[in-house]
Motif scaffolding. Structure first.
Motif, PDB file in Angstrom:
ATOM      1  N   LEU A   1       6.913  -0.880   7.920  1.00 17.24           N
ATOM      2  CA  LEU A   1       7.189   0.104   6.870  1.00 17.24           C
ATOM      3  C   LEU A   1       8.375  -0.331   6.021  1.00 17.24           C
ATOM      4  O   LEU A   1       8.379  -0.155   4.797  1.00 17.24           O
ATOM      5  CB  LEU A   1       7.460   1.472   7.494  1.00 17.24           C
ATOM      6  CG  LEU A   1       6.262   2.205   8.104  1.00 17.24           C
ATOM      7  CD1 LEU A   1       6.734   3.453   8.834  1.00 17.24           C
ATOM      8  CD2 LEU A   1       5.244   2.574   7.032  1.00 17.24           C
TER       9      LEU A   1
ATOM     10  N   GLN B   1       7.230  -3.149   3.672  1.00 14.76           N
ATOM     11  CA  GLN B   1       6.426  -2.611   2.582  1.00 14.76           C
ATOM     12  C   GLN B   1       7.286  -1.832   1.595  1.00 14.76           C
ATOM     13  O   GLN B   1       7.085  -1.922   0.373  1.00 14.76           O
ATOM     14  CB  GLN B   1       5.309  -1.725   3.140  1.00 14.76           C
ATOM     15  CG  GLN B   1       4.219  -2.490   3.868  1.00 14.76           C
ATOM     16  CD  GLN B   1       3.145  -1.565   4.413  1.00 14.76           C
ATOM     17  OE1 GLN B   1       3.417  -0.709   5.238  1.00 14.76           O
ATOM     18  NE2 GLN B   1       1.917  -1.740   3.950  1.00 14.76           N
TER      19      GLN B   1
ATOM     20  N   ILE C   1       5.237   5.730   2.296  1.00 11.63           N
ATOM     21  CA  ILE C   1       4.221   4.740   2.670  1.00 11.63           C
ATOM     22  C   ILE C   1       3.538   5.143   3.971  1.00 11.63           C
ATOM     23  O   ILE C   1       2.313   4.993   4.121  1.00 11.63           O
ATOM     24  CB  ILE C   1       4.864   3.345   2.788  1.00 11.63           C
ATOM     25  CG1 ILE C   1       5.279   2.837   1.405  1.00 11.63           C
ATOM     26  CG2 ILE C   1       3.902   2.357   3.445  1.00 11.63           C
ATOM     27  CD1 ILE C   1       6.008   1.517   1.428  1.00 11.63           C
TER      28      ILE C   1
ATOM     29  N   ASP D   1       0.995   7.720   3.082  1.00 14.14           N
ATOM     30  CA  ASP D   1      -0.128   7.142   2.347  1.00 14.14           C
ATOM     31  C   ASP D   1      -1.054   6.359   3.261  1.00 14.14           C
ATOM     32  O   ASP D   1      -2.286   6.477   3.190  1.00 14.14           O
ATOM     33  CB  ASP D   1       0.397   6.221   1.236  1.00 14.14           C
ATOM     34  CG  ASP D   1       1.049   7.001   0.108  1.00 14.14           C
ATOM     35  OD1 ASP D   1       0.745   8.204  -0.015  1.00 14.14           O
ATOM     36  OD2 ASP D   1       1.857   6.422  -0.627  1.00 14.14           O
ATOM     37  N   VAL D   2      -0.481   5.543   4.140  1.00 15.55           N
ATOM     38  CA  VAL D   2      -1.296   4.696   5.006  1.00 15.55           C
ATOM     39  C   VAL D   2      -2.067   5.527   6.022  1.00 15.55           C
ATOM     40  O   VAL D   2      -3.265   5.320   6.252  1.00 15.55           O
ATOM     41  CB  VAL D   2      -0.412   3.649   5.714  1.00 15.55           C
ATOM     42  CG1 VAL D   2      -1.206   2.924   6.789  1.00 15.55           C
ATOM     43  CG2 VAL D   2       0.129   2.649   4.704  1.00 15.55           C
TER      44      VAL D   2
ATOM     45  N   GLY E   1      -5.282   5.303   4.118  1.00 16.18           N
ATOM     46  CA  GLY E   1      -5.544   3.889   4.354  1.00 16.18           C
ATOM     47  C   GLY E   1      -4.988   3.003   3.273  1.00 16.18           C
ATOM     48  O   GLY E   1      -5.197   1.790   3.284  1.00 16.18           O
ATOM     49  N   HIS E   2      -4.278   3.578   2.313  1.00 17.01           N
ATOM     50  CA  HIS E   2      -3.689   2.803   1.222  1.00 17.01           C
ATOM     51  C   HIS E   2      -2.180   2.962   1.237  1.00 17.01           C
ATOM     52  O   HIS E   2      -1.653   3.982   1.656  1.00 17.01           O
ATOM     53  CB  HIS E   2      -4.236   3.269  -0.132  1.00 17.01           C
ATOM     54  CG  HIS E   2      -5.723   3.167  -0.230  1.00 17.01           C
ATOM     55  ND1 HIS E   2      -6.372   1.982  -0.432  1.00 17.01           N
ATOM     56  CD2 HIS E   2      -6.688   4.116  -0.123  1.00 17.01           C
ATOM     57  CE1 HIS E   2      -7.683   2.196  -0.464  1.00 17.01           C
ATOM     58  NE2 HIS E   2      -7.899   3.486  -0.280  1.00 17.01           N
ATOM     59  N   ALA E   3      -1.509   1.947   0.727  1.00 12.82           N
ATOM     60  CA  ALA E   3      -0.048   1.965   0.753  1.00 12.82           C
ATOM     61  C   ALA E   3       0.558   2.640  -0.462  1.00 12.82           C
ATOM     62  O   ALA E   3       1.754   2.856  -0.506  1.00 12.82           O
ATOM     63  CB  ALA E   3       0.488   0.543   0.872  1.00 12.82           C
TER      64      ALA E   3
END
Length: 481
Positions: free
Chosen positions: A250, A253, A295, A298-299, A303-305
């Motif tokens: 995390l 990212q 993030i 979102d993940v 499933g998206h960053a």
């Protein structure tokens, strides 16, 4: 000479007791051999040298006096915590005495925990856990139990000794652990004591860390804990390597996102990119912690960053999961004409903007009609026909209706207050949500419940105590004056 306690508004017997304690402490601070001092120990405590302690004591409530009272109060609180621990242990003994065994013993313990919890306004699950801890502390860590009983340290300190020493199954190893930890416990905070206890237990544990880790992995779980201001904590117990790996990923990212935004901003300032070509969120004022949290959401949820991917793919990004939440929102708030608070699962307030966004994405709606004066639920309807009574009960109850239980209605049974087999009607006035724990307690123990008008439940314990549970909300939404 007036003493500080004589100035206090206390019953004479209490003042005399506290005065005796303070006089004994003063004698320890400065022994007075002269017999003439018996008439006024405080004056004699000052002494010819005018010592600082004597001056403070003679002058009234000052720093030393306050410190003395503070220490005595902490000691007395610890002693009473010891009394509570003893009572909880005896309650568990009482619940399992006789010929009870297996499921009967478990039900008896639940019954006792519910009785104790309702009497003091606590959760019966919490009380049952404390009963178990109390027996373990009394039977497996007797020296620690004695420390608590004598007020040498708090219940929190005793819990640390219990938590860290429980894994030691050998009696000799556990006794050695307790002896060393108690010798080092003086003056330590709860956190410092836990560090010491953990290190001592590690050195005495005959089971290797690899074996213990394999067992500990079985306890991994995730939970949500509600806090203030429309926020909640998402907490997970994971193997350390995975937990740190997740945090590190995390972080990477988040730094990547922040770096990309910074590079884009630099390009704009340098003239490499036209200002109109930069999205409005190119200037990111979020901290690293905030980006990490965004993030993570979102993940896990899509499933998206980044939310940009969701915007591109639309509803397909959400098909991987189907969350169920109950949001109660006033109609004017939904229309944007009011900022009256909305609630999530009947437990935590959420801000109006979030509530409106959730409502906008919802595929199922319940319209809840409430009494304008009391806020009581009067009716529930919906565009698509389904189980009307269940929707009504979900709107009315919001959680398990046993006193103190907050289990969501989605994990509860719609229980007949008067059993159907005994003539109980299937109608809202004879139905209420109960979690499996309290559903079985109602059906298999001496607890009884009566449903009064407006969904009020009146519970009667095996000892004859009566506890009333009101359906939420009672005055959540008020008409605009």
């Amino acid at each position: 000479m007036a003493t500080p306690l004589e100035m206090a508004d206390l019953p004479p017997e209490v003042a005399a007791l506290l005065w005796a304690e303070r006089a004994a402490a003063a004698e320890e601070w400065m022994p007075v051999p002269d017999a003439e001092c018996d008439s006024d120990p405080w004056a004699c405590a000052v002494g010819a040298d005018g010592s600082a302690i004597g001056r403070h004591i003679a002058g009234g409530f000052h720093a030393e006096d306050l410190l003395f009272e503070w220490e005595r109060a902490a000691e007395q609180i610890a002693r009473w915590q010891g009394v509570q621990t003893r009572l909880l242990a005896e309650a568990l003994d009482l619940a399992v005495q006789g010929d009870t065994a297996g499921s009967d013993a478990e039900l008896s313990v639940r019954n006792m925990a519910a009785e104790l919890a309702c009497a003091v306004g606590m959760s019966d699950r919490t009380i049952q856990q404390r009963m178990s801890d109390a027996v373990a502390l009394r039977d497996r860590f007797p020296a620690t139990f004695e420390h608590l009983r004598c007020g040498r340290f708090s219940r929190s300190h005793a819990q640390v000794v219990l938590d860290e020493g429980t894994r030691l199954g050998d009696d000799e190893a556990r006794a050695a652990y307790e002896k060393v930890v108690l010798e080092r416990s003086s003056g330590l905070t709860v956190g410092a004591l836990r560090t010491v206890a953990k290190a001592v237990a590690e050195g005495l544990d005959p089971v290797s860390i690899a074996q213990r880790h394999a067992s500990a992995r079985e306890a991994r779980h995730v939970l949500v804990r509600d806090v203030d201001d429309g926020m909640s904590e998402l907490w997970a117990l994971l193997p350390a390597v995975l937990a740190h790996g997740i945090h590190d990923r995390l972080t990477q990212q988040a730094r990547s996102v922040m770096g990309a935004v910074a590079d884009q901003g630099d390009a704009v300032e340098g003239g490499a990119v036209e200002g109109d070509a930069v999205e409005s969120d190119a200037v990111d004022a979020r901290s690293l912690d905030q980006v990490r949290a965004d993030i993570l959401c979102d993940v896990l949820l899509t499933g998206h960053a980044t939310t940009a991917s969701i915007d591109r793919e639309g509803i397909d990004a959400y098909k991987a999961f189907r969350p169920i939440v109950q949001v109660t929102i006033p109609f004017l708030t939904l229309m944007g004409e009011s900022d009256a608070v909305a609630t999530l699962n009947g437990r935590i307030p959420i801000d109006p903007e979030t509530a409106r966004r959730l409502a906008g994405a919802a595929t199922i709606w319940d319209r809840v009609l409430t009494d304008p004066c009391t806020g009581d639920v009067r009716a529930v309807d919906r565009r698509f026909p389904t189980e009307d009574q269940r929707r009504f009960l979900r709107a009315r109850d919001e959680h398990c209706r046993f006193p103190g239980c907050r289990q969501s209605v989605w994990r509860c049974d719609a229980d007949h207050t008067i059993d159907y087999q005994y003539g109980g009607r299937t109608e809202p006035g004879n139905l209420a949500h109960l979690c499996r724990r309290h559903h079985s307690l109602k059906g298999m123990s001496a607890w009884t419940v009566t449903q009064l008008p407006r969904g009020v439940l009146e519970w009667t314990s095996p000892l004859g105590r009566i506890y009333t549970d009101q359906p939420p909300p009672t005055l959540r939404f008020l008409p605009d004056s």
